[in-house]
Design an enzyme around this catalytic site. Structure first.
Site, short mmCIF file in Angstrom:
data_model
loop_
_atom_site.label_atom_id
_atom_site.label_comp_id
_atom_site.label_asym_id
_atom_site.label_seq_id
_atom_site.Cartn_x
_atom_site.Cartn_y
_atom_site.Cartn_z
N HIS A 153 0.84 -1.20 0.00
CA HIS A 153 0.00 0.00 0.00
C HIS A 153 0.87 1.25 0.00
O HIS A 153 2.08 1.18 0.19
CB HIS A 153 -0.92 0.03 1.22
N LYS A 157 -0.47 4.78 4.64
CA LYS A 157 -1.31 3.82 5.37
C LYS A 157 -0.71 3.56 6.75
O LYS A 157 0.49 3.31 6.87
CB LYS A 157 -1.45 2.51 4.59
#
Length: 265
Positions: A153, A157
Site C-alpha cells: 500500500h 497507510k
C-alpha cells in the site's frame, strides 16, 4: 436514500462524495470532517469542481440529522465516535475503516443490535470474488503447500498488515479449520528455524502511491500458485460502499459484510 460521508476532505471521502453524486436513487445529506480541518465550511463538492449545497461540518449529530446512512472510511477512534452518534440517532453505517482492535470490533457488533451496519475489510467486488477463490484454493491445497500473504500500500497507510490481507488470512484459516490468531506469522528476522507447515505468513510493503496490491502464494514442491488482486484506483471501493449503503435500506439492524451485500454467502 440520504447518505452522509465521514472524512469528507480526504482522498477516499472525496471519491465517496463523487460516487454518491453520480448514483441514481441516493443523495448527499451531509459531509463530516475532523475539528480544525481547513475544509470546514466549504461546499463538499468544491474539490470536485461541483456545487452540492452541502457544507462540510465537524458537528457529528448535525450531519447525521438528515441522513439515513453514514459511510465511514476514517480511523478507528473516529469511527467509534461516529458509531455512538449513529446508534443514538438511528442512522445506519457502512464502515470501511481498518485497524480495529478486539474491543473496537465488539463495539461495532453491539451497535449493530440497534442499527444496520455493513463492516468490511474491502468493498471492491473484485476483492470479494478473490476471497471466494481463496476459500476454494485453500481446501484444494490443504496439504503440502505453504501459504504466504503479501500486500503493498501507499506510504500513508497507518496499519499493517492491511485489513484486506488479514481477511484473506481469515478466509484461508477458516477453510483449513485453523485459528488465524495462533497460526499467523507477521514478521521474520534472524535465525527463525524451519517454517511451520501450518502457519500463514504475512509480508507488508509500504511506499509511494500504491492503492492496494494483494497476492496469496500457495507454494508447493515443484509448483507455486498465486492469486492476486491489484487496485489501480479507489473507484471500486467507493462503488461498493454506496452499493452497501443501498443494501441497508430495508435492514433495521444487524452486522453484515460485503459478502452479504453481493449474495456470496
Amino acid at each position: 436514500m440520504n447518505i452522509a460521508i465521514a472524512g469528507a476532505s480526504g482522498r477516499m471521502g472525496r471519491m465517496l462524495i463523487e460516487q454518491v453524486l453520480n448514483t441514481e436513487g441516493v443523495s448527499l445529506a451531509g459531509a463530516l470532517d475532523v475539528p480544525g480541518s481547513p475544509a470546514l465550511g466549504q461546499d463538499a463538492g468544491l474539490l470536485l469542481g461541483r456545487q452540492t449545497g452541502v457544507a462540510i461540518s465537524s458537528d457529528v449529530e448535525a450531519v447525521l440529522a438528515g441522513a439515513d446512512c453514514l459511510i465511514d472510511f476514517t480511523r478507528p477512534e473516529g469511527t467509534l465516535a461516529h458509531v455512538a452518534a449513529a446508534k443514538k440517532l438511528g442512522v445506519k453505517m457502512v464502515i470501511g475503516t481498518t485497524g480495529f482492535d478486539e474491543a473496537g470490533k465488539a463495539a461495532l457488533a453491539e451497535a449493530a443490535r440497534s442499527i444496520g451496519i455493513v463492516f468490511a475489510a474491502n468493498f471492491s467486488v473484485g476483492v470479494n470474488a478473490t476471497f471466494k477463490l481463496l476459500e476454494v484454493a485453500a481446501r484444494l491445497l490443504s496439504t503440502g503447500y505453504d501459504i504466504e500473504v503479501i500486500e503493498a500500500h501507499h506510504r500513508f497507510k497507518v496499519d499493517a498488515p492491511s485489513g484486506t490481507a488479514l481477511k484473506m488470512g481469515e478466509v484461508i484459516a477458516d477453510a483449513l479449520g485453523r485459528d488465524l490468531k495462533t497460526c499467523a506469522v507477521y514478521a521474520r528476522e534472524g535465525h527463525t528455524g524451519e517454517r511451520n507447515p501450518n502457519s500463514i505468513g504475512f509480508a507488508t510493503v509500504r511506499g509511494g502511491d500504491i492503492v492496494g496490491d494483494h497476492t496469496v502464494m500457495f507454494a508447493g514442491i515443484g509448483e507455486r500458485i498465486e492469486i492476486s488482486h491489484k487496485s489501480s484506483s479507489r473507484q471500486s471501493y467507493a462503488d461498493g460502499a454506496v452499493r452497501a449503503a443501498r443494501f441497508l435500506a430495508d435492514k433495521p439492524n444487524g452486522l453484515f459484510d460485503m459478502q452479504d451485500v453481493l449474495g456470496l454467502k
